[in-house]
Design a protein around this motif. Structure first.
Motif, PDB file in Angstrom:
ATOM      1  N   VAL A  99     -20.183  15.961  -9.741  1.00  0.00           N
ATOM      2  CA  VAL A  99     -20.934  14.875 -10.244  1.00  0.00           C
ATOM      3  C   VAL A  99     -20.668  13.292  -9.422  1.00  0.00           C
ATOM      4  CG1 VAL A  99     -19.836  13.352 -12.167  1.00  0.00           C
ATOM      5  CG2 VAL A  99     -20.741  15.178 -12.775  1.00  0.00           C
ATOM      6  N   LEU A 102     -23.713  13.601  -7.135  1.00  0.00           N
ATOM      7  CA  LEU A 102     -24.670  13.486  -7.718  1.00  0.00           C
ATOM      8  C   LEU A 102     -24.958  12.039  -8.122  1.00  0.00           C
ATOM      9  CD1 LEU A 102     -25.051  16.315 -10.280  1.00  0.00           C
ATOM     10  CD2 LEU A 102     -26.429  16.193  -8.342  1.00  0.00           C
ATOM     11  N   ARG A 103     -23.894  11.287  -8.333  1.00  0.00           N
ATOM     12  CA  ARG A 103     -24.094   9.766  -8.424  1.00  0.00           C
ATOM     13  C   ARG A 103     -24.398   9.180  -7.196  1.00  0.00           C
ATOM     14  NH1 ARG A 103     -19.116   8.870 -10.439  1.00  0.00           N
ATOM     15  NH2 ARG A 103     -18.534   7.876  -8.595  1.00  0.00           N
ATOM     16  N   PHE A 121     -30.623  12.080 -14.289  1.00  0.00           N
ATOM     17  CA  PHE A 121     -29.543  12.428 -14.957  1.00  0.00           C
ATOM     18  C   PHE A 121     -29.488  11.932 -16.464  1.00  0.00           C
ATOM     19  CE2 PHE A 121     -25.318  14.154 -15.118  1.00  0.00           C
ATOM     20  CZ  PHE A 121     -24.508  13.313 -15.544  1.00  0.00           C
ATOM     21  N   ASN A 122     -29.097  12.698 -17.305  1.00  0.00           N
ATOM     22  CA  ASN A 122     -28.804  12.212 -18.787  1.00  0.00           C
ATOM     23  C   ASN A 122     -27.498  12.246 -18.875  1.00  0.00           C
ATOM     24  OD1 ASN A 122     -31.664  13.260 -18.808  1.00  0.00           O
ATOM     25  ND2 ASN A 122     -31.541  12.822 -20.902  1.00  0.00           N
ATOM     26  N   PRO A 123     -26.744  10.834 -19.027  1.00  0.00           N
ATOM     27  CA  PRO A 123     -25.248  10.990 -19.317  1.00  0.00           C
ATOM     28  C   PRO A 123     -24.616  11.428 -20.568  1.00  0.00           C
ATOM     29  CG  PRO A 123     -25.867   8.977 -18.560  1.00  0.00           C
ATOM     30  CD  PRO A 123     -27.194   9.935 -18.829  1.00  0.00           C
ATOM     31  N   GLU A 180     -17.783  11.044 -20.342  1.00  0.00           N
ATOM     32  CA  GLU A 180     -18.436  10.766 -19.110  1.00  0.00           C
ATOM     33  C   GLU A 180     -18.584  11.585 -18.030  1.00  0.00           C
ATOM     34  OE1 GLU A 180     -16.946   7.357 -16.920  1.00  0.00           O
ATOM     35  OE2 GLU A 180     -15.755   6.668 -18.460  1.00  0.00           O
ATOM     36  N   HIS A 181     -19.466  11.643 -17.086  1.00  0.00           N
ATOM     37  CA  HIS A 181     -19.598  12.596 -16.081  1.00  0.00           C
ATOM     38  C   HIS A 181     -19.943  13.908 -16.414  1.00  0.00           C
ATOM     39  CE1 HIS A 181     -16.916  10.064 -13.956  1.00  0.00           C
ATOM     40  NE2 HIS A 181     -15.847  10.285 -14.212  1.00  0.00           N
TER      41      HIS A 181
ATOM     42  N   ASP B 163     -28.029   4.186 -14.838  1.00  0.00           N
ATOM     43  CA  ASP B 163     -27.561   5.101 -16.342  1.00  0.00           C
ATOM     44  C   ASP B 163     -26.132   5.433 -15.998  1.00  0.00           C
ATOM     45  OD1 ASP B 163     -30.792   6.891 -16.077  1.00  0.00           O
ATOM     46  OD2 ASP B 163     -30.023   4.871 -16.909  1.00  0.00           O
ATOM     47  N   TRP B 164     -25.560   5.909 -14.943  1.00  0.00           N
ATOM     48  CA  TRP B 164     -24.404   6.056 -14.561  1.00  0.00           C
ATOM     49  C   TRP B 164     -23.407   4.811 -15.243  1.00  0.00           C
ATOM     50  CZ3 TRP B 164     -23.211  10.952 -12.725  1.00  0.00           C
ATOM     51  CH2 TRP B 164     -24.308  11.644 -12.214  1.00  0.00           C
ATOM     52  N   SER B 167     -23.216   4.729 -18.813  1.00  0.00           N
ATOM     53  CA  SER B 167     -22.339   5.797 -19.684  1.00  0.00           C
ATOM     54  C   SER B 167     -20.740   5.566 -19.390  1.00  0.00           C
ATOM     55  CB  SER B 167     -22.480   7.138 -18.954  1.00  0.00           C
ATOM     56  OG  SER B 167     -21.814   7.128 -17.705  1.00  0.00           O
ATOM     57  N   HIS B 170     -18.228   3.021 -22.890  1.00  0.00           N
ATOM     58  CA  HIS B 170     -17.816   3.352 -24.202  1.00  0.00           C
ATOM     59  C   HIS B 170     -16.388   2.957 -24.171  1.00  0.00           C
ATOM     60  CE1 HIS B 170     -15.229   6.741 -22.332  1.00  0.00           C
ATOM     61  NE2 HIS B 170     -16.081   6.834 -21.506  1.00  0.00           N
ATOM     62  N   ARG B 190     -32.477   7.434 -20.307  1.00  0.00           N
ATOM     63  CA  ARG B 190     -31.694   8.340 -20.399  1.00  0.00           C
ATOM     64  C   ARG B 190     -30.112   7.526 -20.470  1.00  0.00           C
ATOM     65  NH1 ARG B 190     -35.677  10.138 -17.056  1.00  0.00           N
ATOM     66  NH2 ARG B 190     -34.736   8.838 -15.326  1.00  0.00           N
ATOM     67  N   GLY B 191     -30.172   6.489 -19.562  1.00  0.00           N
ATOM     68  CA  GLY B 191     -28.649   5.640 -19.737  1.00  0.00           C
ATOM     69  C   GLY B 191     -28.674   5.116 -21.146  1.00  0.00           C
ATOM     70  N   CYS B 194     -26.491   6.847 -23.992  1.00  0.00           N
ATOM     71  CA  CYS B 194     -25.342   6.905 -24.164  1.00  0.00           C
ATOM     72  C   CYS B 194     -24.645   5.558 -24.625  1.00  0.00           C
ATOM     73  CB  CYS B 194     -24.577   7.306 -22.716  1.00  0.00           C
ATOM     74  SG  CYS B 194     -25.315   6.256 -21.360  1.00  0.00           S
TER      75      CYS B 194
END
Lengths: 453, 257
Positions: A99, A102-103, A121-123, A180-181, B163-164, B167, B170, B190-191, B194
């Protein structure tokens, strides 16, 4: 005129001039490492070999892939999920590193002058549901995952109903939700990104099939006085696509990353030729298994927050895009295993085995319309459904990177690094995968995973 | 995608199955791909000389490491003054603004200098952060997530928020009430999916997000996902062609579900 230009360019230094005939389609006559299989695992090994080598440009790597359109490769037919919710700690570590990779994919796989990659990426995380029986196992698993650094939270049926009102929590005792991740991404993009970067680093690609290994054996004595027959592969015969011609490639190391066909490649190397019950007679237990994925449309279905949901019955689904489309499927039991000879889809399987548990779990799915479906192969490890990494104890220069039974894509970057470390240093440096070595098939120590779909 | 006449329905984008073809990299290009038309001298030389290529790689890597350097955590300040002051210092250093509970906004001046009076506010929680235009990224959010009573977070036009990063928000779910992501080039739908963890959110600004493929549909889906939140930006009728007699109506639009 262009013919003359081409001829002149091939004669000048740097061109591939052969006065007798054009051999540009053949692989080179020698290569330090030959990687059998050009999917995400093979390319990941190639990438890390070129990245970790010292000095730069020291190792010649050749990737042999017989299916240049990747029409049957497991990588591109995969649903593309990545999760840390495993029960084996090494799996969690592999997934966490992947992960991370990928990030930061645009730092790892950056090629000058080319656009940055967008793996989409869909988190949204994974939601694993457990019945009464599996609740204790799930709690244990979550403890292990949290120790390794995964961000997973446990939810009761009450909390589940509050958060996701479209779930029917009947029969669910506990749920684990990755915050997450975790999520899903586009595997084709990762493959193309790796391919592009690896080509820019100087790895050669060959479109052909490995048909023979030429090896030599040495009868040696171990420390305890036993006699073992150690083999060393010297040449790999690569047969060119749609032709009878083959090129013998001299090599020092062979990496078996052939995915679902790794068992056949291992047999070519003589692994498993021996009396059963001995180390020589232990085959590589990786087989082809066919799995179906269905895409359906359900306008009343769960909304944008839908995670990748895995039912206790083994059925799974996730959202795809903005238009209320969903992807999903189910792993068949041993008795119902479909014939892996072709990639035809069985639509009755959806009606009988996938739709009923889905409709029971998400009542909105009672009215849905299947849009399309496809089938892909798992490189299924019949021994314990976890990967095989590292060298073979007898064929000492064949390294494995295969057998991940459906979670190869999500662990590929980390496994590639582990194999590269093994090849270059001789031992695992970052993640210790000694429990994934081949020798466990002989000694019988299973690394059983309790969370395979 | 053909735009239907206004005041009718918004057509959802159809997932065209079977695009797993061999097609080139055109599908994977990020919207912000730096495809400069016309090759620059540096690119020309880099194609021909190893030294120039190495220089170019070095310059690119330096740019990346500059962003990393800006996002490093200030552990010594955290240990000495506590997480609120460390977070505030981090934001002010990046060029943003901070508001402690019951106080005024603290901003750096034109030259990036700011007064260090807030160092004595160790026990006062930070209520609002304005990080518009700052180079904050995934690593940098470490400092922000320690601000447990943060109520309002503005991340307008941040080039590295993607997007990361969304996420990761939270942990602020119990306090965050206002979030603004307007103009962030890397945030996509996509971000936004979340953001459903932020159950206390009352105002969300998602206007002008170039990476979102269908802004109107995304806004509808986000409104469904966060029922008690007011979603700004992305007019639902964006992208639809309006007839001339319907022009005055387009700013109104139907009340969200």
């Amino acid at each position: 005129m262009s013919e003359i230009k081409k001829k002149i360019q091939s004669i000048l230094p740097g061109g591939d001039w052969n006065p007798l005939y054009d051999t540009s389609y053949l692989p080179p006559e020698g290569s330090d490492v030959v990687i059998v299989g050009g999917g995400v695992l093979g390319l990941s090994v190639a990438y890390w070999l070129k990245k970790l080598e010292k000095p730069r440009g020291a190792i010649r790597v050749l990737v042999v892939e017989r299916d240049h359109t990747y029409s049957r490769a497991s990588t591109v037919l995969s649903v593309g999920g990545i999760r840390q919710q495993f029960s084996v700690p090494e799996n969690v570590q592999l997934s966490l590193f992947s992960v991370d990779f990928l990030r930061n994919i645009n730092e790892y796989l950056a090629v000058a002058d080319d656009p940055p990659l967008d793996i989409q990426f869909n988190p949204s995380g994974y939601l694993l549901l457990a019945s009464e029986k599996g609740a204790a196992i799930m709690e244990n698993n979550v403890k292990v995952q949290r120790q390794e650094g995964a961000k997973v939270c446990l939810m009761s049926p009450e909390q589940l109903r509050n958060k996701f009102p479209w779930i029917n929590t009947e029969g669910v005792a506990l749920a684990s939700y990755g915050m997450e991740h975790e999520g899903w991404f586009d595997p084709w993009c990762l493959l193309q990104g790796l391919r592009r970067k690896v080509q820019s680093m100087g790895v050669l690609f060959c479109r052909g099939e490995v048909t023979r290994f030429v090896s030599s054996s040495n009868l040696m004595k171990t420390a305890s006085g036993e006699e073992v027959n150690l083999k060393r592969i010297h040449e790999v015969h690569v047969k060119i696509d749609q032709s009878l011609e083959y090129q013998p490639v001299e090599c020092a190391i062979v990496v078996n990353a052939a995915g679902a066909w790794s068992g056949q490649v291992a047999e070519l190397a003589g692994i498993g030729n021996g009396p059963p019950g001995t180390l020589q007679g232990t085959k590589l237990p990786v087989e082809l298994r066919k799995r179906y994925v269905y895409l359906w449309h359900c306008p009343q279905g769960p909304g944008l927050e839908t995670p990748f949901v895995i039912d206790p019955s083994g059925t799974y689904f996730r959202r795809e895009g903005l238009g209320h489309n969903y992807l999903g499927g189910c792993s068949p039991t041993e008795e119902e295993e479909p014939d892996p000879g072709n990639l035809e889809v069985d639509h009755d399987f959806f009606q009988d085995r996938v739709w009923p548990p889905l409709a029971q779990r998400v009542p909105a799915f009672e009215t849905l319309k299947v849009r399309s479906a496809w089938a892909g192969y798992y490189d299924y490890n019949t021994f314990d459904q976890n990967g095989v990494v590292g060298p073979h104890p007898l064929v000492i220069n064949m390294y494995f990177a295969t057998g991940f039974s459906g979670h190869g894509l999500q662990q590929a970057p980390a496994v590639g690094r582990a194999v590269a470390e093994m090849v270059l240093e001789g031992h695992f440096q970052t993640i210790n995968l000694s429990s994934f070595l081949f020798s466990r098939f002989y000694s019988g120590e299973k690394v059983q995973e309790h969370n395979i779909i | 995608m053909a735009a239907p006449k206004a005041s009718l329905h918004l057509v959802a984008p159809v997932w065209n199955g079977g695009t797993r073809g061999i097609g080139g990299l055109s599908r994977v290009v990020a919207p912000e791909g730096n495809q400069k038309k016309g090759r620059s001298l540096l690119q020309f030389l880099a194609d021909r000389f190893y030294d120039v290529e190495a220089l170019r790689d070095h310059l690119l890597r330096k740019q990346v490491s500059k962003v990393h350097q800006k996002n490093r955590p200030f552990n010594h300040i955290n240990q000495r003054y506590g997480p609120y002051v460390a977070g505030a210092y981090f934001i002010l250093k990046q060029g943003g603004a901070v508001r402690f509970q019951g106080r005024e906004w603290i901003r750096p001046n034109q030259r990036g200098h700011f007064s260090l009076d807030f160092l004595k506010l160790q026990a006062v929680p930070v209520e609002a952060v304005d990080a518009s235009g700052c180079a904050i990224n995934y690593q940098g959010l470490d400092s922000l997530l320690a601000l447990k009573e943060l109520q309002s977070l503005w991340l307008q036009r941040c080039p590295h928020v993607d997007d990361w990063c969304l996420s990761r928000l939270h942990p602020l779910a119990s306090s965050l009430q206002e979030l603004s992501l307007a103009g962030c080039p890397r945030v996509s739908e996509r971000g936004l999916a979340c953001l459903h963890h932020l159950w206390n959110l009352r105002r969300l600004d998602i206007s002008d997000l170039p990476a979102v493929s269908s802004p109107g549909l995304t806004r509808i889906l986000v409104e469904e996902m966060l029922p008690s939140c007011e979603v700004l930006g992305a007019d639902w009728a964006q992208g639809l062609k309006l007839g001339p007699e319907e022009q005055p109506r387009d700013t109104a639009g139907p009340t969200p579900a």
